[in-house]
Scaffold this motif. Structure first.
Motif, short mmCIF file in Angstrom:
data_model
loop_
_atom_site.label_atom_id
_atom_site.label_comp_id
_atom_site.label_asym_id
_atom_site.label_seq_id
_atom_site.Cartn_x
_atom_site.Cartn_y
_atom_site.Cartn_z
N ASP A 1 0.86 -1.18 0.00
CA ASP A 1 0.00 0.00 0.00
C ASP A 1 0.90 1.23 0.00
N THR A 2 1.07 1.85 -1.15
CA THR A 2 1.96 2.99 -1.28
C THR A 2 1.17 4.29 -1.27
N LYS A 3 1.80 5.33 -0.77
CA LYS A 3 1.12 6.62 -0.68
C LYS A 3 2.14 7.75 -0.76
N LEU A 4 1.77 8.83 -1.44
CA LEU A 4 2.57 10.04 -1.50
C LEU A 4 1.72 11.19 -1.00
N THR A 5 2.23 11.93 -0.03
CA THR A 5 1.48 13.04 0.54
C THR A 5 2.32 14.31 0.58
N ARG A 6 1.63 15.44 0.60
CA ARG A 6 2.25 16.74 0.85
C ARG A 6 1.42 17.41 1.93
N GLY A 7 1.99 17.48 3.13
CA GLY A 7 1.21 17.96 4.26
C GLY A 7 0.06 17.00 4.53
N GLN A 8 -1.14 17.53 4.52
CA GLN A 8 -2.33 16.72 4.74
C GLN A 8 -2.96 16.20 3.45
N ASP A 9 -2.40 16.58 2.31
CA ASP A 9 -2.98 16.21 1.01
C ASP A 9 -2.36 14.92 0.48
N THR A 10 -3.22 13.97 0.11
CA THR A 10 -2.76 12.74 -0.53
C THR A 10 -2.71 12.95 -2.03
N LEU A 11 -1.51 12.83 -2.60
CA LEU A 11 -1.31 13.09 -4.03
C LEU A 11 -1.44 11.83 -4.87
N ALA A 12 -1.11 10.68 -4.29
CA ALA A 12 -1.20 9.41 -5.01
C ALA A 12 -1.31 8.29 -3.98
N LYS A 13 -2.06 7.26 -4.36
CA LYS A 13 -2.23 6.11 -3.47
C LYS A 13 -2.50 4.88 -4.34
N GLU A 14 -1.69 3.84 -4.17
CA GLU A 14 -1.83 2.63 -4.97
C GLU A 14 -1.67 1.39 -4.09
N LYS A 15 -2.35 0.34 -4.48
CA LYS A 15 -2.17 -0.97 -3.83
C LYS A 15 -1.64 -1.92 -4.90
N ILE A 16 -0.40 -2.39 -4.70
CA ILE A 16 0.32 -3.10 -5.75
C ILE A 16 0.90 -4.39 -5.19
N SER A 17 0.82 -5.44 -5.99
CA SER A 17 1.43 -6.72 -5.62
C SER A 17 2.72 -6.92 -6.40
N PHE A 18 3.73 -7.51 -5.75
CA PHE A 18 4.95 -7.87 -6.47
C PHE A 18 5.54 -9.13 -5.85
#
Length: 480
Positions: A380-397
């Protein structure tokens, strides 16, 4: 009625012959009581009171000019600004305009000067003209996203370079995939090469988002053709094809014709041959262009033969897939290690903050995998700036149990601006033991980008600057 002056009678003045060089004992000194009475009398004669004498309450030229801004008081020129039917009348003062703009000087005092004090300006929006005057009167620059382009036009027209530079800087900072294609066409109009370069950076890295943006259908044919000619677009050709079809519908409407297949092909002209249709998969071609009605029967047959025949027909469409951008990586650990009691997960978050010195487009993270044989992970990956979520992905590898770093990608690259901290986070579900980084660096140079790292309060699993997970950032930079 003639002008009046404040006069001080000589009997209000005392003389001092003894110390002519002394400030405290000047040769002529105003008697305070008599002078006060005379000033009060003169002000009354001139009808000046505390309310109307506003000049005394303004300590700077800008403050005094602000009072005169859009004010009929002492105005000697009037502009009717905006298209007919919605134009407004704006009073102004020639001296202020001429000292701030060579164009206004020529219009009002030079060879272009006329005898009229009424000037029509139908090609400038009133709000932009007001922004221009506010800068000329007060050195104030107040820009808004909805009006910055029209303000830039006004600044260019009247040659006010500092205001124009501020508009361009505002556009560069506020640029995103939502407006990059539209700003590209405007950058050519205003001959702003730096702005053009910034547009291409966004369009290349976020091509799918750019061509799917609402404003894409409003660009002109020249801009559309230039975009389709780019080899560096990071998008599937099927997405680009669908966007071009939407553009053709809007162009038919702008030309007042029906959006028939024939008319859509007509408005596209030779731009259609910039689409790299043969670079699609056979399935994408069959489900898209082959059914769209945009291709002739012969073109469809030739492309099908191109996919399957050993002797391929000659096509008008480019057959080579776009190269896109080459991803860059920033690795923040000098080494990785494994110990029997770590790295464990159990639903906890690994997180790190980073800041770049140049704009990048973050495409994903690199993650360590299992240290005890092959294992499957869900990240479960996530990129945030402050309180804002810019990207969120659930990826299998699938991890092969080696020390290899495994990339996990966002659906779309995320624009990261310089000198702002972002937080990269991941929660891993899988084998409890994995490799982890050590000998971490707080600053890493990758290509021409300097990346700084600092610990994140969101990290509950031990990841920090010195060690842990998220060993790599994967990103794109400009191609031109």
């Amino acid at each position: 009625m003639g002008s009046q002056e404040l006069n001080f009678p000589l009997n209000d003045v005392e003389t001092n012959e003894e110390t002519p060089n002394s400030i405290a004992h000047t040769r002529y000194r105003v008697h305070p009581d008599r002078a006060a009475r005379n000033i009060a009398h003169s002000l009354k004669a001139l009808s000046i009171d505390a309310v109307h004498g506003w000049q005394g309450s303004k300590s700077t030229v800008c403050e005094r000019n602000e009072v005169m801004l859009f004010n009929e008081l002492m105005s000697d020129i009037r502009f009717t600004v905006g298209p007919k039917g919605s134009a407004i009348r704006i009073p102004a003062h020639k001296y202020i305009l001429a000292t701030g703009s060579s164009v206004f000087f020529a219009m009002l005092y030079g060879d272009m000067a006329g005898n009229t004090n009424e000037i029509e300006i139908p090609d400038v929006e009133p709000v932009a003209f007001k922004a221009l005057l506010r800068y000329l009167y007060c050195d104030a620059i107040n820009l808004e996203a909805d009006t910055v382009l029209s303000t830039l036009y006004a600044a260019k027209k009247y040659i006010v370079p500092n205001l124009a530079r501020a508009c361009v800087s505002f556009l560069e900072i506020s640029m995103s995939a939502k407006n990059a294609c539209m700003l590209l066409s405007q950058s050519w109009l205003f001959e702003e090469e730096k702005l053009t370069q910034k547009c291409w950076e966004v369009i290349d890295a976020q091509a799918a988002l750019s061509v799917q943006a609402e404003g894409f259908v409003d660009i002109d044919l020249r801009t559309l053709t230039s975009i389709l000619q780019r080899d560096t677009l990071n998008a599937k050709e099927s997405i680009i094809f669908d966007a071009v079809m939407q553009w053709s519908v809007s162009e038919c409407r702008r030309n007042g014709i029906s959006a028939s297949m024939e008319n859509k092909r007509k408005v596209l002209g030779d731009a259609i041959y910039q689409l790299r249709i043969p670079a699609m998969t056979l399935q994408e071609f069959a489900d898209g262009p082959a059914k769209s009605g945009m291709l002739t029967q012969q073109e469809i047959i030739d492309i099908f033969f191109w996919y399957s025949a050993s002797e391929k027909p000659t096509l008008q469409f480019p057959t080579k897939a776009r190269s896109g951008l080459t991803p860059q990586t920033c690795r923040r650990f000098l080494s990785c290690a494994y110990r029997s009691n770590q790295w464990r997960y159990r639903g906890r978050c690994d997180s790190i903050q980073f800041m770049v010195d140049k704009r990048i487009f973050l495409a994903g993270f690199g993650l360590y995998g299992s240290s005890s044989g092959a294992a499957k992970y869900v990240a479960d990956t996530k990129l945030t700036r402050g309180q804002d979520t810019l990207a969120k992905e659930k990826i299998s590898f699938l991890s092969d149990g080696m020390t290899k770093i495994f990339p996990v990608w966002f659906r779309h690259p995320v624009q990261c601006e310089p000198h702002i901290y972002y937080t990269a986070s991941v929660v891993l579900d899988g084998n409890e033991l994995s490799y982890f980084g050590q000998e971490g660096m707080s600053e890493v140079t990758s290509g021409d980008v300097v990346v700084q790292f600092q610990c994140s309060n969101e990290s509950t699993n031990g990841t920090g600057v010195q060690g842990g997970q998220i060993p790599e950032l994967i990103f794109y930079r400009a191609s031109c």
